[in-house]
Design a protein around this motif. Structure first.
Motif, PDB file in Angstrom:
ATOM      1  N   THR A 156       0.835  -1.199   0.000  1.00  0.00           N
ATOM      2  CA  THR A 156       0.000   0.000   0.000  1.00  0.00           C
ATOM      3  C   THR A 156       0.872   1.251   0.000  1.00  0.00           C
ATOM      4  N   ALA A 157       1.937   1.236   0.814  1.00  0.00           N
ATOM      5  CA  ALA A 157       2.823   2.400   0.888  1.00  0.00           C
ATOM      6  C   ALA A 157       3.433   2.693  -0.474  1.00  0.00           C
ATOM      7  N   ILE A 158       3.933   1.666  -1.142  1.00  0.00           N
ATOM      8  CA  ILE A 158       4.552   1.881  -2.455  1.00  0.00           C
ATOM      9  C   ILE A 158       3.499   2.325  -3.457  1.00  0.00           C
ATOM     10  N   GLY A 159       2.310   1.704  -3.384  1.00  0.00           N
ATOM     11  CA  GLY A 159       1.237   2.085  -4.299  1.00  0.00           C
ATOM     12  C   GLY A 159       0.851   3.546  -4.139  1.00  0.00           C
ATOM     13  N   LEU A 160       0.715   3.996  -2.880  1.00  0.00           N
ATOM     14  CA  LEU A 160       0.343   5.392  -2.634  1.00  0.00           C
ATOM     15  C   LEU A 160       1.468   6.338  -3.064  1.00  0.00           C
ATOM     16  N   ALA A 161       2.730   5.936  -2.786  1.00  0.00           N
ATOM     17  CA  ALA A 161       3.861   6.765  -3.205  1.00  0.00           C
ATOM     18  C   ALA A 161       3.872   6.929  -4.718  1.00  0.00           C
ATOM     19  N   LEU A 162       3.593   5.834  -5.412  1.00  0.00           N
ATOM     20  CA  LEU A 162       3.545   5.903  -6.877  1.00  0.00           C
ATOM     21  C   LEU A 162       2.405   6.799  -7.330  1.00  0.00           C
ATOM     22  N   ALA A 163       1.251   6.699  -6.634  1.00  0.00           N
ATOM     23  CA  ALA A 163       0.101   7.532  -7.009  1.00  0.00           C
ATOM     24  C   ALA A 163       0.455   9.008  -6.850  1.00  0.00           C
ATOM     25  N   ILE A 164       1.204   9.350  -5.792  1.00  0.00           N
ATOM     26  CA  ILE A 164       1.618  10.749  -5.595  1.00  0.00           C
ATOM     27  C   ILE A 164       2.526  11.201  -6.739  1.00  0.00           C
ATOM     28  N   ARG A 165       3.504  10.342  -7.066  1.00  0.00           N
ATOM     29  CA  ARG A 165       4.417  10.692  -8.161  1.00  0.00           C
ATOM     30  C   ARG A 165       3.658  10.824  -9.484  1.00  0.00           C
ATOM     31  N   ILE A 166       2.673   9.934  -9.702  1.00  0.00           N
ATOM     32  CA  ILE A 166       1.895  10.009 -10.941  1.00  0.00           C
ATOM     33  C   ILE A 166       1.101  11.313 -10.966  1.00  0.00           C
ATOM     34  N   ASN A 167       0.553  11.676  -9.807  1.00  0.00           N
ATOM     35  CA  ASN A 167      -0.206  12.931  -9.744  1.00  0.00           C
ATOM     36  C   ASN A 167       0.697  14.122 -10.051  1.00  0.00           C
ATOM     37  N   GLU A 168       1.935  14.083  -9.547  1.00  0.00           N
ATOM     38  CA  GLU A 168       2.881  15.177  -9.831  1.00  0.00           C
ATOM     39  C   GLU A 168       3.227  15.250 -11.315  1.00  0.00           C
ATOM     40  N   ALA A 169       3.389  14.051 -11.922  1.00  0.00           N
ATOM     41  CA  ALA A 169       3.846  14.017 -13.308  1.00  0.00           C
ATOM     42  C   ALA A 169       2.719  14.298 -14.298  1.00  0.00           C
ATOM     43  N   TYR A 170       1.511  13.824 -13.995  1.00  0.00           N
ATOM     44  CA  TYR A 170       0.404  13.933 -14.952  1.00  0.00           C
ATOM     45  C   TYR A 170      -0.635  14.965 -14.533  1.00  0.00           C
ATOM     46  N   GLY A 171      -0.645  15.319 -13.252  1.00  0.00           N
ATOM     47  CA  GLY A 171      -1.693  16.194 -12.762  1.00  0.00           C
ATOM     48  C   GLY A 171      -3.028  15.498 -12.628  1.00  0.00           C
ATOM     49  N   SER A 172      -3.019  14.184 -12.531  1.00  0.00           N
ATOM     50  CA  SER A 172      -4.269  13.437 -12.417  1.00  0.00           C
ATOM     51  C   SER A 172      -3.981  12.050 -11.872  1.00  0.00           C
ATOM     52  N   ILE A 173      -4.978  11.472 -11.189  1.00  0.00           N
ATOM     53  CA  ILE A 173      -4.837  10.063 -10.811  1.00  0.00           C
ATOM     54  C   ILE A 173      -5.973   9.251 -11.413  1.00  0.00           C
ATOM     55  N   GLU A 174      -6.616   9.796 -12.455  1.00  0.00           N
ATOM     56  CA  GLU A 174      -7.653   9.050 -13.161  1.00  0.00           C
ATOM     57  C   GLU A 174      -7.010   8.316 -14.329  1.00  0.00           C
ATOM     58  N   GLU A 175      -7.244   7.005 -14.377  1.00  0.00           N
ATOM     59  CA  GLU A 175      -6.553   6.187 -15.358  1.00  0.00           C
ATOM     60  C   GLU A 175      -6.789   6.663 -16.795  1.00  0.00           C
ATOM     61  N   ASP A 176      -8.058   7.019 -17.124  1.00  0.00           N
ATOM     62  CA  ASP A 176      -8.324   7.373 -18.526  1.00  0.00           C
ATOM     63  C   ASP A 176      -7.664   8.694 -18.911  1.00  0.00           C
TER      64      ASP A 176
END
Lengths: 130, 503
Positions: free
Chosen positions: A93-113
């Motif tokens: 869960t920790a790694i998953g959430l950390a990745l979600a934060i990084r994805i949000n920083e890089a893409y500005g979104s956490i919605e898959e589509d």
């Protein structure tokens, strides 16, 4: 016809396992939000914890502490295994959430589509440049 | 005394070296620690392999607790061979990492990168060594969690690495959880976690629904990690966007470890219940293997990114291995294990070569390979050798394992399967042909002046390339090792249970 529900009722914990397992897996597959996917993954893992704990329980058994009196003990091994599995689950869960934060920083979104659309747009731009 | 503890040191030394890398905070020191730990593991693995060959099996009881209560490390001809593969690829990739990681990963992250690499490496060695099914899950998760991080390390330069790592995490966790569900069901029936003990008790159970469900969960769970054909969706993006060295490392080790786990469960743990296993192999694994072989190969032909092309090729090669496994005879299994080893050598070599190209040109598209035959002669020569080996040209390891696979299929009388494998190899000719054509027959783009990759990258690459050729010409070592491994899996009378174990 008389239906005997006692078998189903007596194994209510296993039914909870099945419901949680399928619900968790469904959330992982069907939800586009990355955080919801992680929640689904957690549900899925928790169902397995319950499966192990249920099967370690002996009816009328107590905690396996040596008191000298002959008693019925629950099997402690599944509990120990699940302690390990919980640690693994927390780490995941920790790694998953950390990745979600990084994805949000890089893409500005956490919605898959939206992420997929951004990737596709970037790929098309690459293709135009070369 | 050292010799007696070697099975545990093999795993524990890389594991202990991992936090050391995080503490030193100096990239080159961390790299040195990683190289030292992987080289130790490599030397240890080959010592263990020779010990196993002379002594039969090695048992190590952790903390002196006898199995089935304690956790046991058990090395036979099968897993000591896989140990050698993993540590060889690990050591070569770690050495290669010095230049490649320095270019791709930010300076402050490099010690952490090596920490994760060693954790992943130690996890894989643990999965392979352990004789305890739950311990296997824990090591599998050590290796998987660190590999998610390794893939995501490329995220600073390429954001798609982050989404690839996230998908990898979802698939990997579902796979591992499936494995735990299956194991829970089997445990509830057998009351043991020691694999050899489990095998004995399963043989007493006979036909049992819960056992079959447990078996299915375990095989599908490992299938997710292994990227068996319809479960491979995570793999292309992971291999494409991960740092170059990570891709080479994972391609040569992660899949191989997963195949070992699958073989261990198919043949050691569930061996007595062969009646439903035979069904699984012939009607489940064989069609999936053949589908992987064709579909992934055809998809590979249309890729414009060389790393993605090689990733699809990896999925196709898993298909070959599954076909070998599903033959379920000694020749088929020997061929499959041989292909595990040989594929690790050639695919890691190919990914290292692509890493060299990325290092110099900054791109891994097929068009970036134009003219590299002249500009990076050593890298491209290694790529050509790897490519020829994947196609199955004689005097390379790829020929040896495909030859054994085809022979094994014919021995079983499965002529269409033998032809299908040869046809699949021809598809490899198309996708490697495209890259090699670009490298040698097209001029370099104007204004691009690149030279050979640094010696620190070309040398490890050529270690794999030379062994690819040497073991392709004289295959005695690998064939003997693979046959011994297959025999250990198929005909181990008491499933290797030591006399003092078992209640």
């Amino acid at each position: 016809m008389v239906t005997d529900f006692s078998f189903i009722v007596a194994h209510y914990n296993y039914w909870a396992v099945v419901v949680l397992m399928t619900a968790g897996l469904y959330v992982v597959v069907a939800r586009g939000n990355l955080i919801k996917k992680i929640v689904g993954l957690n549900l899925f893992q928790v169902s397995v914890f319950m499966l192990y704990i249920s099967m370690g329980k002996v009816t009328g058994g107590t905690a396996p502490i040596l008191t000298g009196k002959p008693e019925i003990f629950s099997n402690p091994l599944p509990h120990v295994l699940i302690l390990t599995a919980i640690v693994v689950g927390v780490a995941t869960t920790a790694i998953g959430l950390a990745l979600a934060i990084r994805i949000n920083e890089a893409y500005g979104s956490i919605e898959e589509d939206e992420i997929l659309a951004a990737d596709r747009a970037a790929e098309q731009q690459d293709a135009c440049e070369t | 005394m050292m010799g007696g503890h070697l099975p545990i040191l093999e795993v524990m030394l890389p594991l202990a070296a991992a936090p050391l890398c995080a503490l030193v905070r100096r990239p080159m020191v961390a790299w040195g620690v990683a190289v030292a730990a992987t080289l130790f593991a490599l030397a240890g693995a080959f010592m263990l392999l020779t010990q196993v060959w002379s002594a039969g099996k090695l048992f190590y009881h952790i903390g002196g607790w006898a199995p089935p209560w304690g956790i046991e490390f058990r090395l036979d001809a099968a897993n000591s061979f896989v140990l050698a593969i993993v540590s060889l690829i690990g050591a070569v990739c770690a050495i290669y990492g010095r230049e490649s990681v320095a270019r791709e990963i930010a300076v402050q992250d490099q010690p952490l990168f090596y920490t994760m690499l060693l954790l992943c490496f130690a996890g894989m060695l643990g999965v392979v060594s352990t004789g305890d099914a739950f311990n296997l899950f824990v090591f599998l998760e050590i290796c998987s969690l660190s590999s998610y991080v390794l893939v995501a390390m490329a995220g600073a330069r390429e954001r798609r690495a982050l989404t690839a790592a996230f998908t990898y995490l979802l698939f990997g966790t579902i796979g591992a959880t499936f494995y735990v569900i299956g194991l829970g069901l089997v445990y509830s029936l057998t009351g043991t976690l020691n694999m050899a003990d489990m095998a004995l008790r399963i043989s007493d159970l006979g036909d049992n629904n819960a056992l079959q469900v447990g078996f299915a969960f375990i095989i599908v769970g490992i299938g997710l990690k292994l990227a068996i054909f319809p479960l491979h969706q995570w793999l292309p993006n992971v291999y494409t966007y991960a740092p170059a060295m990570v891709t080479a490392f994972l391609a040569g080790t992660a899949g191989k470890v997963a195949i070992y786990v699958m073989l261990r469960f198919l043949f050691t743990v569930f061996h007595p219940a062969f009646h439903f296993e035979a069904v699984t192999l012939q009607y489940f694994l064989l069609p999936l293997g053949l589908a992987a072989l064709f579909i992934a190969s055809v998809v590979a032909i249309f890729q414009s990114n060389v790393k993605r092309l090689l990733a699809y090729s990896s999925i196709a090669q898993v298909g070959y291995i599954l076909v070998g496994v599903s033959l379920a005879n000694i020749s088929g299994l020997t061929a499959a294990i041989l292909h595990v080893f040989n594929h690790a050598l050639m695919k890691s070599g190919l990914f290292l070569a692509v890493g060299c190209v990325v290092y110099r040109t900054g791109s891994c598209s097929v068009s970036a390979f134009r003219g590299l035959g002249g500009q990076m002669p050593w890298t491209m020569a290694a790529f050509v050798v790897g490519g020829l080996s994947m196609i199955g040209v004689p005097a390379t390891v790829g020929f040896i394992s495909k030859w054994h696979l085809v022979l094994a299929a014919m021995e079983r009388g499965w002529w269409p399967v033998a032809f299908a494998m040869i046809a699949g190899s021809l598809l490899a000719l198309f996708y490697f042909g495209r890259v090699i054509e670009a490298a040698y027959l097209y001029p370099a783009p104007e204004g691009r002046l690149v030279t050979e990759a640094p010696i620190g990258m070309v040398l490890p690459l050529w270690v794999l390339t030379v062994s690819c050729l040497a073991l392709g010409i004289d295959s005695e070592f690998t064939v003997t090792a693979a046959r011994a491994a297959a025999e250990a899996l198929l005909f181990d009378p008491h499933n290797g249970l030591p006399a003092q174990a078992g209640p």
